[in-house]
Motif scaffolding. Structure first.
Motif, PDB file in Angstrom:
ATOM      1  N   THR A  75       0.817  -1.211   0.000  1.00 12.83           N
ATOM      2  CA  THR A  75       0.000   0.000   0.000  1.00 12.83           C
ATOM      3  C   THR A  75       0.857   1.271   0.000  1.00 12.83           C
ATOM      4  O   THR A  75       0.418   2.325   0.462  1.00 12.83           O
ATOM      5  CB  THR A  75      -0.931   0.018   1.222  1.00 12.83           C
TER       6      THR A  75
ATOM      7  N   TRP B 235      -0.807   4.161  -1.648  1.00  9.74           N
ATOM      8  CA  TRP B 235      -2.114   4.577  -1.128  1.00  9.74           C
ATOM      9  C   TRP B 235      -1.964   5.891  -0.367  1.00  9.74           C
ATOM     10  O   TRP B 235      -1.038   6.068   0.417  1.00  9.74           O
ATOM     11  CB  TRP B 235      -2.672   3.525  -0.183  1.00  9.74           C
TER      12      TRP B 235
ATOM     13  N   LEU C 162      -4.757   8.569  -4.605  1.00 10.26           N
ATOM     14  CA  LEU C 162      -5.746   7.528  -4.344  1.00 10.26           C
ATOM     15  C   LEU C 162      -6.199   7.539  -2.894  1.00 10.26           C
ATOM     16  O   LEU C 162      -5.378   7.514  -1.976  1.00 10.26           O
ATOM     17  CB  LEU C 162      -5.153   6.156  -4.683  1.00 10.26           C
TER      18      LEU C 162
ATOM     19  N   LYS D 295      -9.859   6.398  -0.178  1.00 12.41           N
ATOM     20  CA  LYS D 295     -10.721   5.263   0.169  1.00 12.41           C
ATOM     21  C   LYS D 295     -11.678   4.880  -0.965  1.00 12.41           C
ATOM     22  O   LYS D 295     -11.885   3.692  -1.223  1.00 12.41           O
ATOM     23  CB  LYS D 295     -11.513   5.591   1.439  1.00 12.41           C
TER      24      LYS D 295
ATOM     25  N   LEU E  87      -9.891   2.926  -3.664  1.00 18.43           N
ATOM     26  CA  LEU E  87      -9.177   1.728  -3.238  1.00 18.43           C
ATOM     27  C   LEU E  87     -10.065   0.659  -2.592  1.00 18.43           C
ATOM     28  O   LEU E  87      -9.652  -0.498  -2.501  1.00 18.43           O
ATOM     29  CB  LEU E  87      -8.066   2.116  -2.260  1.00 18.43           C
TER      30      LEU E  87
ATOM     31  N   THR F 280       2.140  -2.136   4.903  1.00 19.93           N
ATOM     32  CA  THR F 280       2.090  -0.680   4.895  1.00 19.93           C
ATOM     33  C   THR F 280       3.220  -0.149   5.777  1.00 19.93           C
ATOM     34  O   THR F 280       4.114  -0.888   6.167  1.00 19.93           O
ATOM     35  CB  THR F 280       0.700  -0.183   5.355  1.00 19.93           C
TER      36      THR F 280
ATOM     37  N   SER G 241      -1.711   5.993   4.372  1.00 22.87           N
ATOM     38  CA  SER G 241      -1.836   4.614   3.890  1.00 22.87           C
ATOM     39  C   SER G 241      -2.398   3.719   4.992  1.00 22.87           C
ATOM     40  O   SER G 241      -3.323   2.935   4.767  1.00 22.87           O
ATOM     41  CB  SER G 241      -0.479   4.090   3.418  1.00 22.87           C
TER      42      SER G 241
ATOM     43  N   THR H 289      -3.259  -0.925  -6.886  1.00 25.60           N
ATOM     44  CA  THR H 289      -4.135   0.242  -6.919  1.00 25.60           C
ATOM     45  C   THR H 289      -5.344  -0.007  -7.808  1.00 25.60           C
ATOM     46  O   THR H 289      -6.241   0.823  -7.864  1.00 25.60           O
ATOM     47  CB  THR H 289      -3.384   1.474  -7.466  1.00 25.60           C
TER      48      THR H 289
END
Length: 321
Positions: A18, A21, A37, A39, A42, A59, A68, A278
């Motif tokens: 992640t 993220w 990106l 919630k 994702l 993460t 993230s 992703t």
């Protein structure tokens, strides 16, 4: 989904990363990958992964300065089947006291909506003599199940392993950069040491942040203005064309995509690859890759062709192996 064991912790053969993220802050998906990106984008990715049995998520506090972890924490809330791996980045603790690692762990637990972290890592070797002994205390606290080190060389891995063993524990895992274009954990003897001592090996950047996905070429380069785009400019992607060719041939042999072949290679080498996801299609790739079993001849071919490209990529954050 085929499983593997990390000292009684059953996990899939592929972990999902992640790093990309979230955005903003330190090491955000926007600055590293060119992504923004959250919630909404994702959640389908997470749902698809869990549906396929890809339950191991990697993460770190430093990824987008905690964003993230926060996004992942929203998804895993009240789910007992998600296995969480996160990291303590020593540089973030500068100016804080000796208990900073516990403070950071508690902050991660809160963001991740967890009471216990399955695997907790020292992200790098900064102030290793200070933080490595704290791994013992973390295990004693029972707030973490397993501990690992990331971006450590063989001598450093042995040192941390000894600290833990002297206290009646052990080093459970290491996590290092490893791909067809960066194989130092082989040449430095890290893979052999970990195999001999029952230490799991997690490999990150197996797809070199997309450069080994087959998507990008010298005529269709990676996003400009990003770190991965700088690492793999068009001239470097051009040198990789022979490797892409062989990966596509093997893809035809196994009904697999180029990224699936790169991931299957890392599994065949005895590692748990961490694949950044992703999009749901990338989750599907990771799931299928876990079922591709390359032959010894396939591995030898990929190793040779990758070496012949003359391309090797070492992150500026990485220790000398």
């Amino acid at each position: 989904m085929k499983k593997t064991n990390i000292q009684e912790l059953e996990v899939p053969k592929v972990a999902l990363g992640t790093w990309s993220w979230g955005f903003g802050g330190i090491a955000g998906g926007d600055t590293i990958f060119g992504n923004q990106l959250g919630k909404e984008e994702l959640k389908p990715v997470f749902d698809r992964a869990m549906e396929l049995g890809l339950t191991l998520w990697d993460t770190a506090t430093v990824y987008a300065s905690g964003a993230s972890e926060t996004i992942l924490g929203e998804f895993v809330k009240n789910r007992k089947d998600a296995v969480i791996s996160t990291k303590f980045t020593p540089q973030l603790a500068e100016g804080r006291g000796d208990n900073a690692i516990f403070e950071f762990l508690d902050e991660s637990l809160k963001r991740l909506n967890k009471e216990v972290i399955d695997i907790y890592w020292l992200h790098n070797t900064v102030d290793m003599e200070k933080w490595a002994p704290k791994l013992v205390d973390l295990l004693k606290s029972e707030k973490v199940k397993k501990v690992g080190v990331s971006n450590h060389n063989l001598e450093q891995i042995k040192h941390v392993d000894k600290i833990l063993k002297d206290a009646g524990y052990k080093l459970h895992a290491i996590q290092n950069h490893y791909s067809l274009l960066y194989r130092t954990i082989e040449t430095a003897g890290i893979l052999d040491y970990c195999k001999e001592n029952d230490i799991a090996v997690f490999s990150y950047m197996v797809l070199e942040q997309g450069a080994l996905s087959g998507k990008y070429t010298k005529d269709n380069p990676l996003p400009s203005g990003t770190r991965r785009g700088e690492a793999f400019p068009p001239e470097i992607l051009g040198k990789l064309e022979p490797l892409f060719y062989e990966m596509k041939i093997l893809g035809g042999k196994y009904q697999a995509t180029v990224p699936e072949i790169a991931t299957a290679w890392a599994i065949a080498k005895g590692t748990v690859p961490i694949i950044g996801v992703t999009k749901t299609a990338q989750v599907d790739d990771a799931s299928r890759a876990a079922n591709v079993e390359l032959s010894a001849e396939d591995i030898e071919l990929l190793d040779r062709v990758a070496t012949d490209t003359g391309v090797t990529v070492k992150g500026e954050w990485e220790s000398s192996m």
